[in-house]
Design an enzyme around this catalytic site. Structure first.
Site, PDB file in Angstrom:
ATOM      1  N   GLU A 130      37.608  39.662  33.792  1.00  0.00           N
ATOM      2  CA  GLU A 130      38.307  39.413  35.053  1.00  0.00           C
ATOM      3  C   GLU A 130      37.822  38.143  35.727  1.00  0.00           C
ATOM      4  OE1 GLU A 130      37.852  42.883  37.572  1.00  0.00           O
ATOM      5  OE2 GLU A 130      35.828  43.251  36.861  1.00  0.00           O
ATOM      6  N   CYS A 162      43.624  46.691  32.060  1.00  0.00           N
ATOM      7  CA  CYS A 162      43.678  47.744  33.079  1.00  0.00           C
ATOM      8  C   CYS A 162      44.079  47.175  34.428  1.00  0.00           C
ATOM      9  CB  CYS A 162      42.359  48.493  33.157  1.00  0.00           C
ATOM     10  SG  CYS A 162      40.972  47.416  33.511  1.00  0.00           S
ATOM     11  N   HIS A 222      43.649  47.440  47.135  1.00  0.00           N
ATOM     12  CA  HIS A 222      43.366  48.809  46.687  1.00  0.00           C
ATOM     13  C   HIS A 222      44.261  49.860  47.330  1.00  0.00           C
ATOM     14  CE1 HIS A 222      40.190  46.904  44.471  1.00  0.00           C
ATOM     15  NE2 HIS A 222      40.421  47.896  43.639  1.00  0.00           N
ATOM     16  N   ASP A 250      41.882  40.798  39.300  1.00  0.00           N
ATOM     17  CA  ASP A 250      40.887  39.792  39.657  1.00  0.00           C
ATOM     18  C   ASP A 250      41.066  38.518  38.833  1.00  0.00           C
ATOM     19  OD1 ASP A 250      39.346  40.804  41.793  1.00  0.00           O
ATOM     20  OD2 ASP A 250      38.504  42.295  40.437  1.00  0.00           O
TER      21      ASP A 250
HETATM   22  C1  PEP Z   1      41.208  44.265  38.001  1.00  0.00           C
HETATM   23  O1  PEP Z   1      40.528  43.452  38.633  1.00  0.00           O
HETATM   24  O2  PEP Z   1      42.244  43.969  37.381  1.00  0.00           O
HETATM   25  C2  PEP Z   1      40.813  45.677  37.957  1.00  0.00           C
HETATM   26  C3  PEP Z   1      41.433  46.530  37.182  1.00  0.00           C
HETATM   27  O3  PEP Z   1      39.810  46.070  38.781  1.00  0.00           O
HETATM   28  P1  PEP Z   1      39.963  46.328  40.349  1.00  0.00           P
HETATM   29  O4  PEP Z   1      41.427  46.294  40.669  1.00  0.00           O
HETATM   30  O5  PEP Z   1      39.348  47.652  40.625  1.00  0.00           O
HETATM   31  O6  PEP Z   1      39.206  45.189  40.918  1.00  0.00           O
HETATM   32 MG    MG Z   2      38.549  43.938  39.319  1.00  0.00          MG
END
Ligand code: PEP
Ligand code: MG
Length: 575
Positions: free
Chosen positions: A434, A505, A192, A458
């Protein structure tokens, strides 16, 4: 002689500035007692340290209030209260005067007494005060010892931050005016801190393993976020090379800005949607200035972070409404709370887990904490009247989980309607894909949901069984691997068969090498860091979807990532 470190490029761009370390100083000390004639000066020392700590915390508080809002600043108000509390101050002074303790020792003894009392209480609120006392005491002790606790929000000269890792709340404190880049020991492209560096458009390199040991505070450092290179103590020639590179990056950015109002169309006139991912309403300016056509992922967990309690329905409603109004009718996909993994919420007191990424996170936790979940759903439903809201559930593994979440949403919607509250009728409800199980039965899910959004960050970690935070296995983060491409194809095909749409995403959606493949696979919406949108638009305008379909046909038959990448190069260089 300069030293070059290799890491994982997290956010493009070049930064040249001096090192600011987030490593906490060693606060151990010798000398627990003082002489009779030192008492007055020792009391002065401790009072001076308290005052300095107050100044520091007030600055942090004000900065937090103006950047992330008053609710997030509340935690610092609690710290200031401790510093003003005579019940805390008097025993410290008494310890110096009556027992000839040093200021540092008397502070530590008093701190320990308070912490023991607070931690022994039954009341959650009082237990949290123990953390406040520890935090404040650390800052005062550092002052007494003449050391500095790193405080990113107080930075007022250009720096590159160097740290083991940056927590989402550290990242939220960064001021782009002064923080020119950052480098961490741990993390991968989808941790993150890396994702946040892209939304803040700060050049960053993560996962260097050794940067904290390789630099000293104040030393000059170059961060090349595109290449994943870090140059410590560069010579004049190296500085010149990177200054030139930085200038080229800026030129390219200016050229891209011309595409802000252009449509997202391929050479053969196929239109796709280019959307942006956001973490907080603060990211909205970047969405607009980069010409994104919607928001494909609003990560609502940041609303819940860096504070001491769950945000109220009203506060959430205001945040969602602000985003929907700013987007003025363009689609906004809001994801319900996704905590766990590397996103913690200390005030929820979630159990420590051996495998947090495989544990009690996201929809698993919210289905189990219905009050918290219903509050968010109500806030979203109320906000729906202000724009084009779509709701998405994270980490769905089974149809049962989706049905449960949807049922709660419908219940809250009916309650609101009975109360006479305006709620939009046709809100699309979708899921993140995911977890491999969801991709594998996408045909079943497609009958139930309105849309899919593929979370490759994920999905890749679960498909390859490689922790996204662990740089030792980051080689397995392989977005172009045929195994993953086949899963993505299953999902997109399944949605189209039912007349539904699929977005993506995860970070893969904005990856230059992946875009041709995703176009060929028929992806409808690409959602990425706002800073990548214009590059993707330029790239798409040079691709033909029909060619990319042929590329995909061959790529799906490849045996590894290298073969796929060779094909991508071959097909994209033909244009
Ligand atoms: C993902 O897992 O690709 C996603 C967009 O969610 P995050 O990165 O917040 O886990
Ligand atoms: Mg995710």
């Amino acid at each position: 002689m300069s030293k070059i470190l290799k890491g994982i490029g997290a956010s493009d761009g070049v930064a040249i500035a001096s090192v600011y370390s987030l490593e906490e100083p060693d606060l151990s000390f010798d000398g627990d007692t003082i002489e009779e004639d030192e008492k007055d000066s020792e009391v002065e020392r401790f009072k001076g340290a308290f005052n300095q700590a107050k100044v520091e915390i007030t600055k942090i508080r004000n900065h937090a209030e103006s950047t992330v809002g008053p609710e997030h600043a509340a935690i610092f108000d609690a710290h200031l209260l401790v510093l003003d509390d005579p019940e805390f101050l008097s025993p410290i002074e008494d310890g110096i005067r009556n027992e000839k303790k040093s200021a540092a020792q008397s502070l530590c003894d008093t701190r320990d007494q308070f912490v023991t009392i607070f931690e022994g209480m039954d009341n959650e609120y009082m237990k949290e005060r123990a953390a406040d006392v520890k935090d404040v005491s650390k800052r005062v002790l550092a002052q007494i010892l003449g050391k500095e606790i790193p405080t990113p929000s107080n930075i007022s000269t250009p720096v590159v931050i160097v740290a083991e890792d940056l927590s989402p709340s550290d990242t939220a404190q960064l001021d782009k005016e002064f923080v020119k880049g950052f480098v961490t020991n741990v993390g991968g492209r989808t941790s993150h801190s890396a994702i946040m560096s892209r939304s803040l458009e700060i050049p960053a390199v993560v996962g260097t393993r050794e940067v904290t040991d390789a630099v000293t505070v104040g030393q000059q450092i170059i961060v090349d976020g595109g290449a994943g290179d870090v140059i410590v103590d560069p010579d004049d020639e190296e500085i010149q090379v990177y200054e030139d590179k930085a200038a080229r990056v800026e030129e390219d950015k200016a050229a891209l800005k011309k595409l802000v109002d252009e449509p997202s169309k391929t050479m053969d006139d196929v239109t796709v949607e280019l959307a942006a991912n956001i973490g907080t309403p603060d990211d909205l300016d970047g969405v607009v200035s980069n010409g994104a056509e919607g928001i494909g992922l609003y990560r609502t967990e940041f609303l819940y972070m860096g504070r001491t309690e769950i945000p109220s329905e009203e506060e959430q409603y205001e945040a969602y409404k602000a985003v929907l109004e700013k987007l003025d009718g363009s689609p906004v996909v809001v994801r319900t709370l996704d905590v766990g993994g590397d996103k913690e919420l200390p005030y929820l007191d979630l159990p420590e887990e051996l495998n947090p990424f495989l544990g009690y996170r996201a929809i698993r936790m919210t289905l189990d904490n219905q009050e918290l979940f219903r509050t968010q759903l109500r806030a979203l439903l109320r906000a729906s009247a202000h724009g084009n809201l779509k709701i998405m559930f994270p980490m769905i593994a089974t149809i049962e989980e989706f049905n449960q979440a949807k049922a709660l949403l419908v219940e809250e919607k009916n309650k609101l309607k009975d109360e006479g509250v305006q709620v939009k009728d046709d809100i699309e409800v979708g899921i993140m894909i995911e977890i491999p199980s969801a991709a594998i039965i996408a045909d079943q899910f497609a009958k139930e949901v309105d849309f899919f959004s593929i979370g490759t960050n994920d999905l890749i970690q679960y498909t390859m069984a490689a922790d996204r935070m662990n740089e030792a296995v980051s080689y397995l983060y392989q977005p172009y691997h045929p195994a993953l491409l086949r899963l993505i194809k299953m999902v997109i095909d399944a949605s189209h068969k039912e007349g539904k749409w699929t977005g993506m995403c995860g970070e893969m959606a904005g990856d230059e090498k992946a875009v041709p493949l995703l176009l060929g696979l028929g992806l409808d919406e690409f959602s990425m860091s706002a800073s990548s949108v214009l590059k993707a638009r330029r790239q798409l305008s040079g691709l033909k979807k029909t060619d990319m379909e042929k590329l995909v046909e061959s790529a799906l038959e490849c045996k590894d990532t290298e073969e796929v990448l060779a094909l991508v190069d071959e097909y994209t260089s033909r244009v």
